[in-house]
Design a protein around this motif. Structure first.
Motif, PDB file in Angstrom:
ATOM      1  N   ASP A   1       4.547   3.590   1.097  1.00  0.00           N
ATOM      2  CA  ASP A   1       3.712   4.473   1.920  1.00  0.00           C
ATOM      3  C   ASP A   1       2.221   4.231   1.668  1.00  0.00           C
ATOM      4  N   HIS A   2       1.891   3.801   0.459  1.00  0.00           N
ATOM      5  CA  HIS A   2       0.478   3.555   0.135  1.00  0.00           C
ATOM      6  C   HIS A   2       0.058   2.115   0.414  1.00  0.00           C
ATOM      7  N   SER A   3       0.980   1.304   0.911  1.00  0.00           N
ATOM      8  CA  SER A   3       0.698  -0.131   1.097  1.00  0.00           C
ATOM      9  C   SER A   3       0.184  -0.419   2.498  1.00  0.00           C
ATOM     10  N   LEU A   4      -0.384  -1.608   2.643  1.00  0.00           N
ATOM     11  CA  LEU A   4      -0.789  -2.090   3.969  1.00  0.00           C
ATOM     12  C   LEU A   4      -0.480  -3.578   4.062  1.00  0.00           C
ATOM     13  N   MET A   5       0.082  -3.982   5.192  1.00  0.00           N
ATOM     14  CA  MET A   5       0.390  -5.396   5.432  1.00  0.00           C
ATOM     15  C   MET A   5      -0.569  -5.952   6.477  1.00  0.00           C
TER      16      MET A   5
ATOM     17  N   PRO B   1       5.283  -6.770  13.740  1.00  0.00           N
ATOM     18  CA  PRO B   1       6.179  -5.674  14.133  1.00  0.00           C
ATOM     19  C   PRO B   1       7.535  -5.749  13.431  1.00  0.00           C
ATOM     20  N   ILE B   2       7.986  -6.967  13.116  1.00  0.00           N
ATOM     21  CA  ILE B   2       9.288  -7.123  12.449  1.00  0.00           C
ATOM     22  C   ILE B   2       9.216  -6.561  11.035  1.00  0.00           C
ATOM     23  N   THR B   3       8.178  -6.954  10.277  1.00  0.00           N
ATOM     24  CA  THR B   3       8.034  -6.460   8.909  1.00  0.00           C
ATOM     25  C   THR B   3       7.809  -4.952   8.909  1.00  0.00           C
ATOM     26  N   ALA B   4       6.980  -4.483   9.833  1.00  0.00           N
ATOM     27  CA  ALA B   4       6.690  -3.046   9.900  1.00  0.00           C
ATOM     28  C   ALA B   4       7.982  -2.263  10.103  1.00  0.00           C
ATOM     29  N   SER B   5       8.846  -2.752  11.013  1.00  0.00           N
ATOM     30  CA  SER B   5      10.054  -1.978  11.292  1.00  0.00           C
ATOM     31  C   SER B   5      11.130  -2.191  10.234  1.00  0.00           C
ATOM     32  N   GLU B   6      11.144  -3.333   9.548  1.00  0.00           N
ATOM     33  CA  GLU B   6      12.140  -3.555   8.494  1.00  0.00           C
ATOM     34  C   GLU B   6      11.802  -2.778   7.229  1.00  0.00           C
ATOM     35  N   VAL B   7      10.529  -2.846   6.820  1.00  0.00           N
ATOM     36  CA  VAL B   7      10.143  -2.304   5.515  1.00  0.00           C
ATOM     37  C   VAL B   7       9.508  -0.915   5.636  1.00  0.00           C
TER      38      VAL B   7
ATOM     39  N   LEU C   1      11.664  -9.729   1.621  1.00  0.00           N
ATOM     40  CA  LEU C   1      10.604  -8.851   1.106  1.00  0.00           C
ATOM     41  C   LEU C   1      11.204  -7.595   0.480  1.00  0.00           C
ATOM     42  N   GLU C   2      12.185  -7.034   1.162  1.00  0.00           N
ATOM     43  CA  GLU C   2      12.844  -5.829   0.647  1.00  0.00           C
ATOM     44  C   GLU C   2      13.445  -6.096  -0.734  1.00  0.00           C
ATOM     45  N   HIS C   3      14.121  -7.242  -0.874  1.00  0.00           N
ATOM     46  CA  HIS C   3      14.716  -7.595  -2.172  1.00  0.00           C
ATOM     47  C   HIS C   3      13.637  -7.725  -3.252  1.00  0.00           C
ATOM     48  N   CYS C   4      12.512  -8.312  -2.888  1.00  0.00           N
ATOM     49  CA  CYS C   4      11.423  -8.478  -3.851  1.00  0.00           C
ATOM     50  C   CYS C   4      10.877  -7.115  -4.280  1.00  0.00           C
ATOM     51  N   LEU C   5      10.682  -6.218  -3.314  1.00  0.00           N
ATOM     52  CA  LEU C   5      10.153  -4.885  -3.636  1.00  0.00           C
ATOM     53  C   LEU C   5      11.120  -4.109  -4.522  1.00  0.00           C
ATOM     54  N   GLN C   6      12.435  -4.288  -4.266  1.00  0.00           N
ATOM     55  CA  GLN C   6      13.433  -3.590  -5.090  1.00  0.00           C
ATOM     56  C   GLN C   6      13.361  -4.056  -6.546  1.00  0.00           C
ATOM     57  N   ARG C   7      13.064  -5.332  -6.731  1.00  0.00           N
ATOM     58  CA  ARG C   7      13.010  -5.844  -8.111  1.00  0.00           C
ATOM     59  C   ARG C   7      11.664  -5.515  -8.772  1.00  0.00           C
ATOM     60  N   MET C   8      10.611  -5.420  -7.952  1.00  0.00           N
ATOM     61  CA  MET C   8       9.312  -5.041  -8.520  1.00  0.00           C
ATOM     62  C   MET C   8       9.284  -3.567  -8.887  1.00  0.00           C
ATOM     63  N   ILE C   9       9.915  -2.734  -8.044  1.00  0.00           N
ATOM     64  CA  ILE C   9       9.881  -1.276  -8.238  1.00  0.00           C
ATOM     65  C   ILE C   9      11.314  -0.768  -8.070  1.00  0.00           C
ATOM     66  N   PRO C  10      12.133  -0.841  -9.131  1.00  0.00           N
ATOM     67  CA  PRO C  10      13.564  -0.534  -8.989  1.00  0.00           C
ATOM     68  C   PRO C  10      13.844   0.919  -8.594  1.00  0.00           C
ATOM     69  N   ASP C  11      13.004   1.851  -9.010  1.00  0.00           N
ATOM     70  CA  ASP C  11      13.245   3.261  -8.694  1.00  0.00           C
ATOM     71  C   ASP C  11      12.927   3.536  -7.212  1.00  0.00           C
ATOM     72  N   THR C  12      13.918   4.059  -6.499  1.00  0.00           N
ATOM     73  CA  THR C  12      13.757   4.229  -5.042  1.00  0.00           C
ATOM     74  C   THR C  12      12.603   5.162  -4.694  1.00  0.00           C
TER      75      THR C  12
END
Ligand SMILES: [Zn+2]
Length: 443
Positions: free
Chosen positions: A317-321, A398-404, A298-309
């Protein structure tokens, strides 16, 4: 009170055919998906049909505003998303997660066993399977096979024997008088399925046998089978059962039901809002893998969708899973296993899963958001917290919450017999949850 009953009944009668269609699709999806590889393939096919474009992780991504994409990892995990770069930073991404794997019996690398004239395969238990339910079932075999072709290239393909080719017979009660009191199952001794009778002086090479099967299925260029990941599964098709047809009986409802809810919701979300579905493998064994929820997919996907850190962190911060995985409905024969105020009923709505020790990622903020969303769809959520003297399961939330670092809610439809070879859900819950998730993706 009367008013709200009328609203629910009105909704139910209007949406009956929608619910039936949805459930038929769910049953077909489960039957076509005996392994995580097949589930991923089935989802990819439906996404392609719905106009999503497949991306390859090893190639450059050229994403276009408003388009829909998906990619797979290990052919057993999948992410699909709606790409809206103009909205994503300020609005975040509406995300839903589920898992593609289920507890099962996996064939060992050197599995051949011949004992008393019976040919058997050695198996390893994958995840927390309810083993007693695997006996006396008409089992088949499916999964991924890796082979070398005539050009000496390594290839992989999926195999599904479909026919019932194996069985693990119970020991007769006359030979085990304690069977109904304490049926101990030794995972090494008692589980190898029987595939056929064979003379004691004969041998079988399982990989040769696999090659022959692949040929039957049209894979004619298999020179040598190099390895495989194969699982046994129950061939009994999924079914709608019960006197009033109020139950869904099927294998792998945990968690293909949630994968299907997410898939249909994303496909049906008629919206350009940033939305994402992630269905990962290896949840039943802890999620720590290249393609598991604890890995970087997921992290890799987000980096490619939104390259600017800076922009990416604002978007997160505005997202919800919504982490969607099945919950335990209160069982009338074992009602004392639930807290008396927290016993979800089948066909009474999705369950908000709470555990203050963070086995579930729900907090009061995310649960309030979900309750509000349910109310706007005229459905009522239920809530589960385990008995204080019982341990609590966990899931990808909890895994996704703590990773991302994304705000997360753990929810799921109430079911019986979790991790049995045949589980049970209500016919209304998955459909109603899909309406809620669709509106989440659209809002
Ligand atoms: Zn699960």
């Amino acid at each position: 009170m009367v008013e709200s009953t009328q609203v629910v009944n009105e909704g139910t009668s209007k949406e009956l055919s929608g619910q039936e269609t949805f459930n038929q699709g769910l049953l077909a999806f489960i039957d076509a998906s005996p392994t995580p590889f097949h589930a991923t393939q089935t989802m990819a096919k439906q996404l392609l049909t719905a106009g999503f474009v497949e991306l390859l992780e090893g190639e450059k991504w050229m994403l276009e505003n408003g388009k829909k994409y998906f990619f797979t990892r290990n052919f057993s995990s999948i992410i699909a998303f709606i790409y809206s770069p103009e909205l994503v930073v300020d609005e975040g991404i509406r995300m839903m997660g589920a898992h593609t794997d289920s507890p099962c019996l996996r064939v060992k690398p050197n599995p051949e066993k011949i004992d008393h004239g019976y040919f058997q395969l050695g198996v390893e238990v994958y995840g927390g399977a309810l083993l007693s339910t695997w006996f006396d079932r008409d089992l088949s075999l499916a999964g991924r096979v890796n082979y070398i072709d005539s050009q000496q290239q390594l290839r992989s393909t999926l195999v599904d024997f479909k026919d019932p080719i194996a069985v693990i017979p119970s020991l007769a009660i006359h030979l085990n008088r304690e069977a109904n009191e304490a049926n101990k199952i030794n995972k090494q001794e008692h589980l190898p399925p029987i595939l056929m009778q064979i003379a004691d002086d004969k041998t079988v090479d399982f990989t040769d046998w696999l090659r022959a099967q692949l040929e039957l299925q049209g894979e004619t260029d298999v020179v040598k089978v190099m390895d495989y990941e194969l699982s046994f599964y129950d061939t009994q098709p999924s079914a709608i059962i019960g006197l009033q047809k109020e139950f869904i009986a099927a294998s792998r409802l945990d968690n293909l039901l949630s994968c299907y809810v997410g898939l249909q919701s994303l496909i049906n979300a008629n919206s350009d809002k940033p939305a994402l579905l992630i269905c990962t493998d290896h949840e039943e064994v802890g999620s720590a893998s290249v393609c598991g929820a604890q890995g970087p997919m997921l992290e890799h996907c987000l980096q490619r969708m939104i390259p600017d850190t800076e922009q990416r962190l604002r978007a997160i911060d505005h997202s919800l899973m919504m982490s969607v995985d099945n919950a335990h409905g209160i069982h009338p024969n074992y009602a004392d296993k639930h807290d008396e105020n927290h016993g979800p009923l089948l066909n009474n709505g999705a369950v908000i899963k709470v555990n203050n020790n963070q086995r579930y990622a729900t907090n009061s903020e995310t649960s309030s958001f979900f309750r509000k969303l349910c109310a706007s769809n005229n459905v009522q959520p239920q809530v589960f917290v385990t008995r204080s003297d019982l341990g609590c399961g966990s899931t990808i939330g909890p895994i996704t919450a703590s990773e991302v670092g994304v705000k997360t809610i753990d929810i799921g439809v109430p079911t019986f017999a979790m991790h049995s070879i045949r589980e049970l859900a209500g016919t209304q819950d998955a459909f109603n949850l899909s309406r809620v998730v669709t509106s989440f993706f659209q809002q």
